[in-house]
Design an enzyme around this catalytic site. Sequence first.
Site, PDB file in Angstrom:
ATOM      1  CD  GLU A 168     -58.012  13.331  -9.551  1.00  0.00           C
ATOM      2  OE1 GLU A 168     -56.665  13.448  -8.984  1.00  0.00           O
ATOM      3  OE2 GLU A 168     -59.429  14.006  -8.584  1.00  0.00           O
ATOM      4  CD  GLU A 273     -64.465  14.506  -5.871  1.00  0.00           C
ATOM      5  OE1 GLU A 273     -63.539  15.405  -5.236  1.00  0.00           O
ATOM      6  OE2 GLU A 273     -63.683  13.394  -5.702  1.00  0.00           O
TER       7      GLU A 273
HETATM    8  O1  G3I Z   1     -54.606  19.462   8.141  1.00  0.00           O
HETATM    9  C1  G3I Z   1     -53.516  20.030   7.975  1.00  0.00           C
HETATM   10  C2  G3I Z   1     -53.412  20.950   8.507  1.00  0.00           C
HETATM   11  O2  G3I Z   1     -52.810  20.163   9.393  1.00  0.00           O
HETATM   12  C3  G3I Z   1     -51.941  21.731   7.697  1.00  0.00           C
HETATM   13  O3  G3I Z   1     -51.346  22.739   8.316  1.00  0.00           O
HETATM   14  C4  G3I Z   1     -52.423  22.260   6.503  1.00  0.00           C
HETATM   15  C5  G3I Z   1     -51.309  23.228   5.613  1.00  0.00           C
HETATM   16  O4  G3I Z   1     -50.960  22.820   4.433  1.00  0.00           O
HETATM   17  O5  G3I Z   1     -52.927  21.320   5.388  1.00  0.00           O
HETATM   18  C6  G3I Z   1     -54.052  20.773   6.172  1.00  0.00           C
HETATM   19  O6  G3I Z   1     -54.454  19.658   4.679  1.00  0.00           O
HETATM   20  C7  G3I Z   1     -54.550  19.949   4.154  1.00  0.00           C
HETATM   21  C8  G3I Z   1     -56.188  19.851   3.512  1.00  0.00           C
HETATM   22  O7  G3I Z   1     -56.419  20.221   2.218  1.00  0.00           O
HETATM   23  C9  G3I Z   1     -57.724  20.365   4.328  1.00  0.00           C
HETATM   24  O8  G3I Z   1     -57.565  21.425   4.476  1.00  0.00           O
HETATM   25  C10 G3I Z   1     -54.035  19.911   2.833  1.00  0.00           C
HETATM   26  O9  G3I Z   1     -53.044  20.687   2.439  1.00  0.00           O
HETATM   27  C11 G3I Z   1     -54.404  20.232   1.415  1.00  0.00           C
HETATM   28  O10 G3I Z   1     -53.827  19.831   0.045  1.00  0.00           O
HETATM   29  C12 G3I Z   1     -56.449  19.812   1.262  1.00  0.00           C
HETATM   30  O11 G3I Z   1     -56.830  20.182   0.285  1.00  0.00           O
HETATM   31  C13 G3I Z   1     -57.721  19.242  -0.220  1.00  0.00           C
HETATM   32  C14 G3I Z   1     -57.421  18.592  -1.941  1.00  0.00           C
HETATM   33  O12 G3I Z   1     -57.872  17.598  -2.064  1.00  0.00           O
HETATM   34  C15 G3I Z   1     -56.226  17.591  -2.032  1.00  0.00           C
HETATM   35  O13 G3I Z   1     -56.079  16.066  -0.727  1.00  0.00           O
HETATM   36  C16 G3I Z   1     -58.638  20.187   0.061  1.00  0.00           C
HETATM   37  O14 G3I Z   1     -59.517  19.829   0.798  1.00  0.00           O
HETATM   38  C17 G3I Z   1     -60.076  18.517  -0.837  1.00  0.00           C
HETATM   39  O15 G3I Z   1     -61.600  19.801  -1.263  1.00  0.00           O
HETATM   40  C18 G3I Z   1     -59.887  18.185  -2.087  1.00  0.00           C
HETATM   41  O16 G3I Z   1     -60.684  17.516  -2.954  1.00  0.00           O
HETATM   42  C19 G3I Z   1     -60.479  16.854  -4.121  1.00  0.00           C
HETATM   43  C20 G3I Z   1     -60.544  15.278  -3.691  1.00  0.00           C
HETATM   44  O17 G3I Z   1     -60.985  14.738  -2.376  1.00  0.00           O
HETATM   45  C21 G3I Z   1     -60.033  15.191  -5.193  1.00  0.00           C
HETATM   46  N1  G3I Z   1     -61.058  15.551  -6.548  1.00  0.00           N
HETATM   47  C22 G3I Z   1     -60.433  17.325  -6.179  1.00  0.00           C
HETATM   48  C23 G3I Z   1     -60.848  17.342  -5.477  1.00  0.00           C
HETATM   49  C24 G3I Z   1     -61.088  18.839  -4.669  1.00  0.00           C
HETATM   50  O18 G3I Z   1     -59.428  19.146  -5.387  1.00  0.00           O
END
Ligand code: G3I
Length: 357
Positions: A168, A273
Amino acid sequence: MDTMNKNLIRLLAGACFLIALFVFSSCSNNDSEPAGPAIPIEDQTLKNAPYPVGAAVNITSLKNSEKYRETVIHEMSSLTAENAMKMNFLSKGRGEYFWDDADYLVDFAQQNGMRVHGHTLVWYKHTPSWVSEFSGDKEEWKAILKEYIQDVVGRYKGRIASWDVVNEIVMDDGTLRDCIWLQKIGPEYIELSFRYAHEADPDAVLFYNDYGHEWSFNRRLFVNHLVDSLRTKEVPLHGIGLQMHTNTNRSLLDLRYAVTSAAISKVKVHVSELDVSVNPDKKDITFTDDLAQKQSQVYKEIAKVMKDIPKELQYGITCWGVHDTGSWLSPNPDWALLFDGDFERKAAYRGFIEGFQ
Ligand code: G3I
């Protein structure tokens, strides 16, 4: 020849290739082709696709939910970590790592004969605090980028087949997205990332991964130019990842076009994805049969177009999650994946199978 003429020639060449690809794909769509006896749906698995089909997985679910694990083992041939291989999940300080979840995934995949796709080495999101707080000159920034990439890729050398090296980097207007690596190293960080990854595992298939190919001409053009120009400089870049977080309002032609346009660059194409939202406007709705059928058509088209591009470019399709309730979209009511909350196959699953059969 001035730059404008060169660009025009490139554009025309691209257009010719695209027309050829469309002719090729409509020929290969010919329903009169001998297809062989269709396998009944209950005996099907996504593993029967002519290219790898997989899912992004959540390590906690993989460890703790038997149904989740069984579905993955029965259906998937390729796995991506939804989050466990992002930089701040792995990197806890310079040279300090948390490998447990990533190791678990790689071991699990190996035990079950699946491919692993690594996601993602360099992204503007999830920069660990030690990196944001790092101070050094350009060469020192290159050094920490190289160390990180080579520690991660090197650890899984020969076990992770492919990586989203850079994720990205383009904005909707076609300009480069701001990120710490751009600020500290300049645009060179892009090609350096690929070179560092390749040095650590020369056999790994290296991808540029992004979203929006199905709805933005600018984004498609940027990616094709980026990939073509890096390959001209012999940067080890082998594929384009099309995220394809899409929805039932998108035209099937747009989706087909996204995949065939990526194939113009003659590199591998990974729908990396995939999910198909039925509720993109995040309304208070229910999942009707009509929506289920529309969604099924979208999955069918994507499964089909992957089969229609040249065989050597088909890297496969990865769904962004296994079941509806585990999807990143699920906090809003949506039903975007192939399996429902009870891991039952949906109409979308049938559509997908029909698409690749
Ligand atoms: O694991 C931590 C946890 O320890 C913490 O307490 C909690 C509090 O916010 O956060 C948890 O992490 C979260 C993680 O998902 C696991 O649930 C992150 O905050 C959250 O930002 C994260 O979101 C992910 C997002 O990417 C950002 O990384 C989504 O699950 C994931 O599906 C999404 O995937 C992205 C691809 O990597 C790139 N392309 C877009 C796609 C969708 O947004």
